[in-house]
Scaffold this active site. Sequence first.
Site, PDB file in Angstrom:
ATOM      1  N   CYS A 190      -3.266  -2.483   5.787  1.00 17.71           N
ATOM      2  CA  CYS A 190      -3.535  -1.145   6.323  1.00 17.71           C
ATOM      3  C   CYS A 190      -4.921  -1.090   6.958  1.00 17.71           C
ATOM      4  O   CYS A 190      -5.212  -0.195   7.754  1.00 17.71           O
ATOM      5  CB  CYS A 190      -3.406  -0.086   5.230  1.00 17.71           C
ATOM      6  SG  CYS A 190      -4.475  -0.354   3.804  1.00 17.71           S
ATOM      7  N   HIS A 193      -5.914  -6.026   2.612  1.00 15.73           N
ATOM      8  CA  HIS A 193      -5.000  -4.905   2.830  1.00 15.73           C
ATOM      9  C   HIS A 193      -4.663  -4.809   4.314  1.00 15.73           C
ATOM     10  O   HIS A 193      -5.554  -4.610   5.144  1.00 15.73           O
ATOM     11  CB  HIS A 193      -5.645  -3.597   2.367  1.00 15.73           C
ATOM     12  CG  HIS A 193      -5.898  -3.547   0.890  1.00 15.73           C
ATOM     13  ND1 HIS A 193      -5.356  -2.569   0.088  1.00 15.73           N
ATOM     14  CD2 HIS A 193      -6.620  -4.351   0.067  1.00 15.73           C
ATOM     15  CE1 HIS A 193      -5.743  -2.760  -1.170  1.00 15.73           C
ATOM     16  NE2 HIS A 193      -6.510  -3.847  -1.203  1.00 15.73           N
ATOM     17  N   CYS A 238       0.831  -1.191   0.000  1.00 19.01           N
ATOM     18  CA  CYS A 238       0.000   0.000   0.000  1.00 19.01           C
ATOM     19  C   CYS A 238       0.871   1.247   0.000  1.00 19.01           C
ATOM     20  O   CYS A 238       1.774   1.387   0.830  1.00 19.01           O
ATOM     21  CB  CYS A 238      -0.893  -0.033   1.236  1.00 19.01           C
ATOM     22  SG  CYS A 238      -1.710   1.518   1.615  1.00 19.01           S
ATOM     23  N   GLU A 239       0.607   2.161  -0.925  1.00 17.03           N
ATOM     24  CA  GLU A 239       1.419   3.366  -1.008  1.00 17.03           C
ATOM     25  C   GLU A 239       1.110   4.371   0.101  1.00 17.03           C
ATOM     26  O   GLU A 239       1.844   5.335   0.293  1.00 17.03           O
ATOM     27  CB  GLU A 239       1.226   4.047  -2.367  1.00 17.03           C
ATOM     28  CG  GLU A 239      -0.147   4.611  -2.628  1.00 17.03           C
ATOM     29  CD  GLU A 239      -0.259   5.244  -3.999  1.00 17.03           C
ATOM     30  OE1 GLU A 239      -1.012   6.217  -4.138  1.00 17.03           O
ATOM     31  OE2 GLU A 239       0.409   4.779  -4.946  1.00 17.03           O
ATOM     32  N   HIS A 240       0.050   4.128   0.855  1.00 13.64           N
ATOM     33  CA  HIS A 240      -0.309   5.055   1.929  1.00 13.64           C
ATOM     34  C   HIS A 240       0.345   4.700   3.267  1.00 13.64           C
ATOM     35  O   HIS A 240       0.655   5.582   4.062  1.00 13.64           O
ATOM     36  CB  HIS A 240      -1.832   5.086   2.104  1.00 13.64           C
ATOM     37  CG  HIS A 240      -2.554   5.542   0.881  1.00 13.64           C
ATOM     38  ND1 HIS A 240      -3.771   5.011   0.484  1.00 13.64           N
ATOM     39  CD2 HIS A 240      -2.219   6.466  -0.056  1.00 13.64           C
ATOM     40  CE1 HIS A 240      -4.164   5.606  -0.637  1.00 13.64           C
ATOM     41  NE2 HIS A 240      -3.246   6.482  -0.993  1.00 13.64           N
ATOM     42  N   HIS A 241       0.556   3.396   3.519  1.00 16.73           N
ATOM     43  CA  HIS A 241       1.097   2.970   4.816  1.00 16.73           C
ATOM     44  C   HIS A 241       2.297   2.024   4.691  1.00 16.73           C
ATOM     45  O   HIS A 241       2.836   1.585   5.698  1.00 16.73           O
ATOM     46  CB  HIS A 241      -0.003   2.295   5.651  1.00 16.73           C
ATOM     47  CG  HIS A 241      -1.178   3.180   5.939  1.00 16.73           C
ATOM     48  ND1 HIS A 241      -2.330   3.153   5.173  1.00 16.73           N
ATOM     49  CD2 HIS A 241      -1.369   4.132   6.882  1.00 16.73           C
ATOM     50  CE1 HIS A 241      -3.185   4.046   5.647  1.00 16.73           C
ATOM     51  NE2 HIS A 241      -2.637   4.652   6.690  1.00 16.73           N
ATOM     52  N   GLN A 247      -5.003  -0.658  -5.054  1.00 17.95           N
ATOM     53  CA  GLN A 247      -5.500  -1.793  -5.841  1.00 17.95           C
ATOM     54  C   GLN A 247      -6.223  -1.347  -7.105  1.00 17.95           C
ATOM     55  O   GLN A 247      -6.120  -1.987  -8.153  1.00 17.95           O
ATOM     56  CB  GLN A 247      -6.419  -2.660  -4.982  1.00 17.95           C
ATOM     57  CG  GLN A 247      -6.881  -3.946  -5.673  1.00 17.95           C
ATOM     58  CD  GLN A 247      -7.652  -4.850  -4.734  1.00 17.95           C
ATOM     59  OE1 GLN A 247      -7.369  -4.919  -3.540  1.00 17.95           O
ATOM     60  NE2 GLN A 247      -8.652  -5.541  -5.257  1.00 17.95           N
TER      61      GLN A 247
END
Length: 213
Positions: free
Chosen positions: A168, A166, A97-100, A138
Amino acid sequence: MNIQTPARSLGADQPGTFIRPTREEAEAAVRTLLLWAGDDPAREGLVDTPARVARAYGEFFSGYEVDPVELLARSFEETDGYDEMVVLRDIRLESHCEHHLVPIIGKAHIAYIPDGRVVGISKLARVLEAYAKRLQIQEKLTAQVANTIEQVLKPKGVAVVIEAQHQCMTTRGIHKPGVSMVTSRMLGAFRDDASTRREFMAMLGAPRANAEA
């Protein structure tokens, strides 16, 4: 410092050239994170962790070094006129995940209808891996895989379905394990012809060969 231009990818963002840190700088950043977490990076159990993390990141994000277009460059015309659906299902998916920066784990199903040419089936899985081994969401991953296959092979239709969990969501934040996210991208005949789409979805639900053994 060395300069890297990210691998070209159809349907993906196109960031400019950037300065890539050295391995030593990456390891120093990991030590900083260990300190921020509240531990001592100099203790025995952690002294080699920065190097291990740097090597792991090289593997996790190796997709930046791969051009998905080149993976599909070689195709074959000797098909004896085969023009029915080609489906590769249950492809293991591992992304982040590019956020976490936590794992996305699941499976993908890829289908296309040839228009005179076919590609080695391992190349479909490699295209998925090239995009998956980058920082992702995704929805974008699903679109990138489908768009690349469509633009390079120019088939009559492409379908991609991804089912994934995920971390996250399962190990932080709302803490809801067992929840899967499903995304799909239908192009050409799969989008325009409901019967083609139903045939593809039926194939995904058909019993697996090993389950019948």
